[in-house]
Design an enzyme around this catalytic site. Sequence first.
Site, PDB file in Angstrom:
ATOM      1  N   GLY A 188    -115.550 -22.573  48.975  1.00 51.21           N
ATOM      2  CA  GLY A 188    -116.175 -22.046  47.763  1.00 51.21           C
ATOM      3  C   GLY A 188    -117.192 -23.014  47.198  1.00 51.21           C
ATOM      4  N   ALA A 189    -118.477 -22.614  47.241  1.00 50.30           N
ATOM      5  CA  ALA A 189    -119.529 -23.455  46.648  1.00 50.30           C
ATOM      6  C   ALA A 189    -119.851 -22.940  45.255  1.00 50.30           C
ATOM      7  CB  ALA A 189    -120.778 -23.447  47.539  1.00 50.30           C
ATOM      8  N   GLY A 190    -118.801 -22.725  44.460  1.00 46.64           N
ATOM      9  CA  GLY A 190    -118.992 -22.325  43.064  1.00 46.64           C
ATOM     10  C   GLY A 190    -118.981 -23.569  42.195  1.00 46.64           C
ATOM     11  N   ALA A 276    -111.348 -23.353  46.265  1.00 43.90           N
ATOM     12  CA  ALA A 276    -111.940 -23.111  44.933  1.00 43.90           C
ATOM     13  C   ALA A 276    -112.797 -21.850  45.018  1.00 43.90           C
ATOM     14  CB  ALA A 276    -112.776 -24.313  44.510  1.00 43.90           C
ATOM     15  N   GLY A 278    -112.476 -19.145  42.974  1.00 48.38           N
ATOM     16  CA  GLY A 278    -112.426 -18.384  41.734  1.00 48.38           C
ATOM     17  C   GLY A 278    -111.030 -18.391  41.138  1.00 48.38           C
ATOM     18  N   ALA A 327    -114.574 -22.277  28.716  1.00 46.48           N
ATOM     19  CA  ALA A 327    -113.808 -22.714  27.555  1.00 46.48           C
ATOM     20  C   ALA A 327    -114.503 -22.310  26.249  1.00 46.48           C
ATOM     21  CB  ALA A 327    -113.616 -24.224  27.610  1.00 46.48           C
ATOM     22  N   HIS A 451    -140.554 -38.130  20.884  1.00 46.15           N
ATOM     23  CA  HIS A 451    -141.065 -38.714  22.126  1.00 46.15           C
ATOM     24  C   HIS A 451    -140.610 -40.158  22.250  1.00 46.15           C
ATOM     25  CE1 HIS A 451    -143.739 -39.512  25.470  1.00 46.15           C
ATOM     26  NE2 HIS A 451    -144.120 -40.620  24.851  1.00 46.15           N
TER      27      HIS A 451
HETATM   28  P1  FAD Z   1    -106.108 -21.679  29.618  1.00 44.10           P
HETATM   29  O1  FAD Z   1    -106.875 -22.908  29.372  1.00 44.10           O
HETATM   30  O2  FAD Z   1    -105.676 -21.366  31.003  1.00 44.10           O
HETATM   31  O3  FAD Z   1    -104.829 -21.777  28.682  1.00 44.10           O
HETATM   32  C1  FAD Z   1    -103.831 -20.816  28.670  1.00 44.10           C
HETATM   33  C2  FAD Z   1    -102.551 -21.473  28.192  1.00 44.10           C
HETATM   34  O4  FAD Z   1    -101.588 -20.451  27.949  1.00 44.10           O
HETATM   35  C3  FAD Z   1    -101.934 -22.418  29.219  1.00 44.10           C
HETATM   36  O5  FAD Z   1    -101.511 -23.604  28.598  1.00 44.10           O
HETATM   37  C4  FAD Z   1    -100.741 -21.640  29.749  1.00 44.10           C
HETATM   38  O6  FAD Z   1     -99.679 -22.479  30.187  1.00 44.10           O
HETATM   39  C5  FAD Z   1    -100.349 -20.850  28.521  1.00 44.10           C
HETATM   40  N1  FAD Z   1     -99.589 -19.629  28.787  1.00 44.10           N
HETATM   41  C6  FAD Z   1     -99.861 -18.646  29.673  1.00 44.10           C
HETATM   42  N2  FAD Z   1     -98.954 -17.652  29.573  1.00 44.10           N
HETATM   43  C7  FAD Z   1     -98.077 -18.038  28.607  1.00 44.10           C
HETATM   44  C8  FAD Z   1     -96.915 -17.443  28.049  1.00 44.10           C
HETATM   45  N3  FAD Z   1     -96.485 -16.249  28.425  1.00 44.10           N
HETATM   46  N4  FAD Z   1     -96.238 -18.132  27.094  1.00 44.10           N
HETATM   47  C9  FAD Z   1     -96.680 -19.348  26.674  1.00 44.10           C
HETATM   48  N5  FAD Z   1     -97.786 -19.939  27.154  1.00 44.10           N
HETATM   49  C10 FAD Z   1     -98.469 -19.292  28.109  1.00 44.10           C
HETATM   50  N6  FAD Z   1    -114.920 -24.362  31.451  1.00 44.10           N
HETATM   51  C11 FAD Z   1    -115.945 -24.839  30.740  1.00 44.10           C
HETATM   52  O7  FAD Z   1    -116.408 -24.170  29.812  1.00 44.10           O
HETATM   53  N7  FAD Z   1    -116.497 -26.063  31.006  1.00 44.10           N
HETATM   54  C12 FAD Z   1    -116.035 -26.827  32.007  1.00 44.10           C
HETATM   55  O8  FAD Z   1    -116.558 -27.935  32.233  1.00 44.10           O
HETATM   56  C13 FAD Z   1    -114.967 -26.362  32.788  1.00 44.10           C
HETATM   57  N8  FAD Z   1    -114.475 -27.100  33.794  1.00 44.10           N
HETATM   58  C14 FAD Z   1    -113.403 -26.635  34.509  1.00 44.10           C
HETATM   59  C15 FAD Z   1    -112.932 -27.402  35.559  1.00 44.10           C
HETATM   60  C16 FAD Z   1    -111.857 -26.950  36.310  1.00 44.10           C
HETATM   61  C17 FAD Z   1    -111.342 -27.794  37.450  1.00 44.10           C
HETATM   62  C18 FAD Z   1    -111.233 -25.714  35.986  1.00 44.10           C
HETATM   63  C19 FAD Z   1    -110.035 -25.225  36.765  1.00 44.10           C
HETATM   64  C20 FAD Z   1    -111.713 -24.936  34.960  1.00 44.10           C
HETATM   65  C21 FAD Z   1    -112.808 -25.382  34.214  1.00 44.10           C
HETATM   66  N9  FAD Z   1    -113.346 -24.634  33.178  1.00 44.10           N
HETATM   67  C22 FAD Z   1    -114.407 -25.097  32.467  1.00 44.10           C
HETATM   68  C23 FAD Z   1    -112.784 -23.323  32.812  1.00 44.10           C
HETATM   69  C24 FAD Z   1    -111.864 -23.488  31.582  1.00 44.10           C
HETATM   70  O9  FAD Z   1    -110.853 -24.408  31.902  1.00 44.10           O
HETATM   71  C25 FAD Z   1    -111.272 -22.142  31.192  1.00 44.10           C
HETATM   72  O10 FAD Z   1    -112.309 -21.215  30.976  1.00 44.10           O
HETATM   73  C26 FAD Z   1    -110.460 -22.290  29.927  1.00 44.10           C
HETATM   74  O11 FAD Z   1    -109.425 -23.221  30.091  1.00 44.10           O
HETATM   75  C27 FAD Z   1    -109.870 -20.943  29.505  1.00 44.10           C
HETATM   76  O12 FAD Z   1    -109.175 -21.113  28.327  1.00 44.10           O
HETATM   77  P2  FAD Z   1    -107.934 -20.164  27.936  1.00 44.10           P
HETATM   78  O13 FAD Z   1    -107.404 -20.701  26.670  1.00 44.10           O
HETATM   79  O14 FAD Z   1    -108.345 -18.758  28.026  1.00 44.10           O
HETATM   80  O15 FAD Z   1    -106.871 -20.382  29.114  1.00 44.10           O
HETATM   81  P1  NAD Z   2    -116.625 -19.574  41.083  1.00 44.41           P
HETATM   82  O1  NAD Z   2    -116.538 -18.121  40.890  1.00 44.41           O
HETATM   83  O2  NAD Z   2    -117.539 -20.382  40.267  1.00 44.41           O
HETATM   84  O3  NAD Z   2    -116.995 -19.896  42.605  1.00 44.41           O
HETATM   85  C1  NAD Z   2    -116.243 -19.421  43.681  1.00 44.41           C
HETATM   86  C2  NAD Z   2    -117.128 -19.496  44.920  1.00 44.41           C
HETATM   87  O4  NAD Z   2    -116.313 -19.241  46.036  1.00 44.41           O
HETATM   88  C3  NAD Z   2    -118.228 -18.439  44.908  1.00 44.41           C
HETATM   89  O5  NAD Z   2    -119.433 -19.025  45.298  1.00 44.41           O
HETATM   90  C4  NAD Z   2    -117.733 -17.421  45.934  1.00 44.41           C
HETATM   91  O6  NAD Z   2    -118.782 -16.746  46.582  1.00 44.41           O
HETATM   92  C5  NAD Z   2    -116.969 -18.311  46.886  1.00 44.41           C
HETATM   93  N1  NAD Z   2    -115.927 -17.628  47.643  1.00 44.41           N
HETATM   94  C6  NAD Z   2    -115.105 -16.629  47.241  1.00 44.41           C
HETATM   95  N2  NAD Z   2    -114.256 -16.294  48.228  1.00 44.41           N
HETATM   96  C7  NAD Z   2    -114.546 -17.108  49.276  1.00 44.41           C
HETATM   97  C8  NAD Z   2    -114.013 -17.254  50.577  1.00 44.41           C
HETATM   98  N3  NAD Z   2    -113.007 -16.507  50.987  1.00 44.41           N
HETATM   99  N4  NAD Z   2    -114.554 -18.196  51.379  1.00 44.41           N
HETATM  100  C9  NAD Z   2    -115.573 -18.985  50.967  1.00 44.41           C
HETATM  101  N5  NAD Z   2    -116.134 -18.868  49.736  1.00 44.41           N
HETATM  102  C10 NAD Z   2    -115.614 -17.952  48.903  1.00 44.41           C
HETATM  103  O7  NAD Z   2    -115.110 -20.089  40.950  1.00 44.41           O
HETATM  104  P2  NAD Z   2    -114.532 -21.554  40.864  1.00 44.41           P
HETATM  105  O8  NAD Z   2    -115.531 -22.545  41.286  1.00 44.41           O
HETATM  106  O9  NAD Z   2    -113.210 -21.494  41.550  1.00 44.41           O
HETATM  107  O10 NAD Z   2    -114.295 -21.712  39.317  1.00 44.41           O
HETATM  108  C11 NAD Z   2    -113.383 -20.833  38.623  1.00 44.41           C
HETATM  109  C12 NAD Z   2    -113.805 -20.625  37.213  1.00 44.41           C
HETATM  110  O11 NAD Z   2    -113.707 -21.834  36.479  1.00 44.41           O
HETATM  111  C13 NAD Z   2    -115.221 -20.136  37.125  1.00 44.41           C
HETATM  112  O12 NAD Z   2    -115.238 -18.915  36.461  1.00 44.41           O
HETATM  113  C14 NAD Z   2    -115.954 -21.154  36.341  1.00 44.41           C
HETATM  114  O13 NAD Z   2    -116.760 -20.593  35.362  1.00 44.41           O
HETATM  115  C15 NAD Z   2    -114.866 -21.986  35.699  1.00 44.41           C
HETATM  116  N6  NAD Z   2    -115.324 -23.383  35.741  1.00 44.41           N
HETATM  117  C16 NAD Z   2    -116.361 -23.742  34.940  1.00 44.41           C
HETATM  118  C17 NAD Z   2    -116.867 -25.018  35.000  1.00 44.41           C
HETATM  119  C18 NAD Z   2    -118.017 -25.394  34.129  1.00 44.41           C
HETATM  120  O14 NAD Z   2    -118.290 -24.678  33.180  1.00 44.41           O
HETATM  121  N7  NAD Z   2    -118.705 -26.491  34.404  1.00 44.41           N
HETATM  122  C19 NAD Z   2    -116.327 -25.941  35.894  1.00 44.41           C
HETATM  123  C20 NAD Z   2    -115.298 -25.535  36.711  1.00 44.41           C
HETATM  124  C21 NAD Z   2    -114.804 -24.241  36.615  1.00 44.41           C
END
Ligand code: FAD
Ligand code: NAD
Length: 475
Positions: A188-190, A276, A278, A327, A451
């Site tokens: 996944g190059a996301g 990675a 999605g 987030a 600037h």
């Molecule tokens: P979550 O952060 O998943 O929080 C949900 C919480 O609810 C969790 O603590 C979970 O344990 C709890 N929960 C679930 N079900 C229950 C239940 N039934 N009872 C009690 N608790 C429960 N987004 C950005 O905008 N910028 C970034 O730089 C960025 N970087 C990321 C990097 C990575 C590696 C990953 C994986 C994601 C990244 N994201 C980023 C995406 C971001 O983390 C999510 O969009 C964000 O956390 C979503 O917030 P949320 O509160 O909806 O869910």
């Molecule tokens: P993503 O949707 O950004 O990227 C997934 C990539 O995997 C896509 O390019 C897709 O085409 C590819 N893919 C899907 N199935 C595949 C397969 N079978 N084989 C090879 N490639 C495949 O998802 P992510 O990178 O896993 O991130 C998950 C979510 O977390 C995203 O929605 C992203 O917005 C969020 N996130 C955000 C940030 C940030 O805001 N900087 C950082 C990390 C994660």
Amino acid sequence: MSDSFDVVVIGGGPAGYPAAIRAAQNKLSVACIDEWKNRDGTAAFGGTCLNAGCIPSKALLESTELYHRAKEEFAAHGIKAPDVTVDVAQMQKRKGSIVKTMTQGILALFKAAGVTPLQGHGKLLSGHRVEFVGHDGTRRELTAKNIILASGSAPIELRSAPFQAPYIVDSWGALDFDSVPKRLGVIGAGVIGLELGSVWRRLGSEAVVLEALPDFLAIADQQLAKEALRGFKKQGLDVRLGAKVTGATVANGAVDVTYTDGKGEQKLTVDRLVVAIGRRPYTKDLLGPGTGVELDERGFIKVDHECRTGAEGVWAVGDCVRGPMLAHKGKEEGVMVADLIADRFAEVNYKTVPSVIYTAPEIAWVGLTEEQVKVGGKPYKVGVFPFLASGRARAMEQAQGFAKVIASKDDDEILGVHVIGPMAGELIAEAVLAMEYSASSEDLQRTIHAHPTLAEAIHEAALAADKRAIDSINR
Ligand code: FAD
Ligand code: NAD
């Protein structure tokens, strides 16, 4: 302790905890339930973002970028640092302490705002009731006039490459490697693939990123995507497009991956494989019988534009509902719902949610891509300003990339702004504000930018849209 609240929030991530705080600011009694447990068994608020997402990934991106710059760029500044080495354990320790400080900070914010924190599982029952089972096993039934579901998301598992720690891991696993894998595979190059691929590549991994789609960063403006791909290749990130993984097996402490691409069947052996591809909405054991809350065909909780579910007094926000999994999108939804519950005006403008990829250079955008504008059929103009022409970017030794402003030819409305370059994630805030207030590109042109700053690139790109740029040649 009372079991009756005005608002109960289930989920304490970046969508849930701001909803709880804003509801308390609105003089409502609030409880926030969260079940997150870290690998060491400690419970923590903050959800994916603070514990295993945004914050730890940015900590590692920062550390590894400093290392990379020390090795690759210091010499150009005349700084000799021949013996720069990496201590992964210290890097991880620093990351861990940032995460701990930030997650504990939420408890302090709750205390100050008067939110009741409840650590354990929450389940929506019918009739404005929530079942809470604490991590210690205690069970309570809470009642609330309004309930906000903010249960977040979880990584999608690939059937052909199921997780098998420590070899085949999700992003959380990839954030916690205790040494640099010699050979790293990423599926996944996301956003995650590029950010975490960059982290380990900078530390020396031979990193191969397998992307199923034929286009790189299909969600981004393609001019940006092309520039980004060039940059990643230069950094040694081996991005293979159109690669469909057919299998991954662990043998002799390594992972044998098979995939097909335009040339047929291919093989790759790596020490660690990160999947990675999605994330999916997480609603496990969240909804009891007869709640009236519905899921769509992809498992997202169905909501309207104001995050109301089909059940009276039940709302849902963040990654568990439609829209980008970001987030800041979840935070705005949480705050909106808490204000709507208190009968205050609130809305989320989904057209101005910025996207940022925290690689080097950073990639950031807001609004429409040029490809989307073209499909819309509206006459448009484009201004591009290269960071090569920015004195500040040159002084920083960070002159790759450009800023791009797309505006309507008819009324000059800004339709999209795209930046690839140093601090793009910070620069995009100006464009978000401009679009939020329906600014024209002329508004940006007439705004004084200090600037020498990187922000001048957005100013000049807006000027370039009318062929009036001063510091680059108008084409
Ligand atoms: P979550 O952060 O998943 O929080 C949900 C919480 O609810 C969790 O603590 C979970 O344990 C709890 N929960 C679930 N079900 C229950 C239940 N039934 N009872 C009690 N608790 C429960 N987004 C950005 O905008 N910028 C970034 O730089 C960025 N970087 C990321 C990097 C990575 C590696 C990953 C994986 C994601 C990244 N994201 C980023 C995406 C971001 O983390 C999510 O969009 C964000 O956390 C979503 O917030 P949320 O509160 O909806 O869910
Ligand atoms: P993503 O949707 O950004 O990227 C997934 C990539 O995997 C896509 O390019 C897709 O085409 C590819 N893919 C899907 N199935 C595949 C397969 N079978 N084989 C090879 N490639 C495949 O998802 P992510 O990178 O896993 O991130 C998950 C979510 O977390 C995203 O929605 C992203 O917005 C969020 N996130 C955000 C940030 C940030 O805001 N900087 C950082 C990390 C994660």
